[in-house]
Motif scaffolding. Sequence first.
Motif, PDB file in Angstrom:
ATOM      1  N   GLY A  37       0.799  -1.217   0.000  1.00  0.00           N
ATOM      2  CA  GLY A  37       0.000   0.000   0.000  1.00  0.00           C
ATOM      3  C   GLY A  37       0.832   1.268   0.000  1.00  0.00           C
ATOM      4  N   ILE A  38       2.083   1.173  -0.465  1.00  0.00           N
ATOM      5  CA  ILE A  38       2.998   2.330  -0.465  1.00  0.00           C
ATOM      6  C   ILE A  38       3.030   2.960  -1.851  1.00  0.00           C
ATOM      7  N   GLU A  39       2.782   4.268  -1.908  1.00  0.00           N
ATOM      8  CA  GLU A  39       2.918   5.032  -3.148  1.00  0.00           C
ATOM      9  C   GLU A  39       4.064   6.017  -2.968  1.00  0.00           C
ATOM     10  N   ASN A  40       5.242   5.682  -3.471  1.00  0.00           N
ATOM     11  CA  ASN A  40       6.375   6.586  -3.282  1.00  0.00           C
ATOM     12  C   ASN A  40       7.415   6.389  -4.381  1.00  0.00           C
ATOM     13  N   ILE A  41       7.637   7.461  -5.135  1.00  0.00           N
ATOM     14  CA  ILE A  41       8.618   7.400  -6.219  1.00  0.00           C
ATOM     15  C   ILE A  41      10.037   7.311  -5.661  1.00  0.00           C
ATOM     16  N   GLY A  42      10.304   7.979  -4.523  1.00  0.00           N
ATOM     17  CA  GLY A  42      11.633   7.943  -3.924  1.00  0.00           C
ATOM     18  C   GLY A  42      12.064   6.524  -3.607  1.00  0.00           C
ATOM     19  N   LEU A  43      11.174   5.749  -2.979  1.00  0.00           N
ATOM     20  CA  LEU A  43      11.481   4.348  -2.673  1.00  0.00           C
ATOM     21  C   LEU A  43      11.618   3.533  -3.952  1.00  0.00           C
ATOM     22  N   SER A  44      10.806   3.862  -4.951  1.00  0.00           N
ATOM     23  CA  SER A  44      10.910   3.166  -6.244  1.00  0.00           C
ATOM     24  C   SER A  44      12.280   3.412  -6.872  1.00  0.00           C
ATOM     25  N   ILE A  45      12.776   4.639  -6.735  1.00  0.00           N
ATOM     26  CA  ILE A  45      14.101   4.974  -7.260  1.00  0.00           C
ATOM     27  C   ILE A  45      15.175   4.141  -6.566  1.00  0.00           C
ATOM     28  N   VAL A  51      18.256  -2.748  -8.381  1.00  0.00           N
ATOM     29  CA  VAL A  51      18.053  -3.674  -9.506  1.00  0.00           C
ATOM     30  C   VAL A  51      19.088  -3.421 -10.602  1.00  0.00           C
ATOM     31  N   ILE A  52      19.318  -2.142 -10.939  1.00  0.00           N
ATOM     32  CA  ILE A  52      20.275  -1.795 -11.996  1.00  0.00           C
ATOM     33  C   ILE A  52      21.672  -2.294 -11.646  1.00  0.00           C
ATOM     34  N   TYR A  53      22.107  -2.051 -10.413  1.00  0.00           N
ATOM     35  CA  TYR A  53      23.470  -2.437 -10.039  1.00  0.00           C
ATOM     36  C   TYR A  53      23.624  -3.940  -9.854  1.00  0.00           C
TER      37      TYR A  53
END
Length: 432
Positions: A37-45, A51-53
Amino acid sequence: MSGIVLTAYDGAILGPIAKLLGWVMNGIYLGMYKLFGIENIGLSIILLTIVIYLCLLPLTIKQQKFSKLSLKMQPEIQAIQAKYKNKKDQASMMAMNEETRLVYEKYGVSPSGSCVQLLIQMPILFALYRVFYNVPAYVTSVKDNFSGLVNGIIGTDGFVDTMTQLVTDNKVTTASSIMASNVADKLGAASGDTLSNYIVDILYKLPSDAWTKLTDYFPSLGTQIADTLTHVEKFNYFIKLNISDTPWYIIKNGVASHSFGFVILALLIPVLSYVTQVVNIKMMPQQNTGNDQMAQQMKTMNTMMPLISLFMCFTVPVGLGIYWIIGAVVRAVQQVLINKHIENLNLDDIIEKNQEKAKKRREKMGIAENEIRNAAAINTRTIESKAKVNVSSAQKELELEHANAKKANAKAGSMAARANMVKDYNERNSRK
């Protein structure tokens, strides 16, 4: 959910990378919302960065092996360079290049091996800038939160003039190149999805304080504005900072409004970016190239890169600063694990395997192993024999000059002086 197509960056190289990263980020955002239930772009970043690294980890390990093997082979490279130090003829240069190439093949590394990781990371960094600069274009869940307010704005009489005033007052510039000078023309000529996308772009780029004044521009949309702002504060804020704002903008507003807590938080982004980059560089294995000029260049670059990160973080969105910081932290953790892995490697086994691989590659190309070695040996012997002839001739001339000088300075009555008198007598008679 309909995606934004027109406002996404459509560059030939960065465009597809940005769309791929946006797709992954959208998946992460939806996953966090559905599971927690979390909506947060900062955490997504942050999760996207990890994931990228993780995806880049095999390449990072390969690059670290390259660095370790480079350190081991440096004495051989330096010996070859010393061997041909003062030889600038074509044959010598070809022989030096051939011997250097054989050393690289022996250790199984490429002269450009250390550049590969940088060449891969740079497009990712630039593409992420596009994603963070205009999140709704890539994260469709975020874009949907603006739908009610966008429909209300389009249904308001004279909305083009009102939006023009909003953009002008707040000095908004969007990812779709909308600004005060062209907003009226663009909105007036657009319709359908294009018009909706333009308005989403404008709303997303509004600074934090503009949202509190938005009801002054659209008094009849108070409910829609409040609902949208509730979602914006959930997904677009990280540690109370709007990830679309730049730290410099937050600092200026914080000083003007005496909100010094925001000033400190905004300053932390570039400062932490600098500190984490410095720590990263300190943890990286340093190569001893044996070249003072190259070593100085590396030292300068290691000093400048964190400083560039420091200054750039003041002018890019907070979201990109978060990516740099988390990326540096992830790399530091990876480096600790990689260092332990590299320390336990048997470099002799790796070199032996690399030699075998290089041999097989050459055999496939129709080049026999002994032909390469014989060619290199012949080139080297030829060059060395020429060098010896040149040196021996020069030495004989030098010895003759020294002997003549000693005779010319001989003391009166000495054997050398009498020999000079005989020599002069013979030379005079020979000219008669």
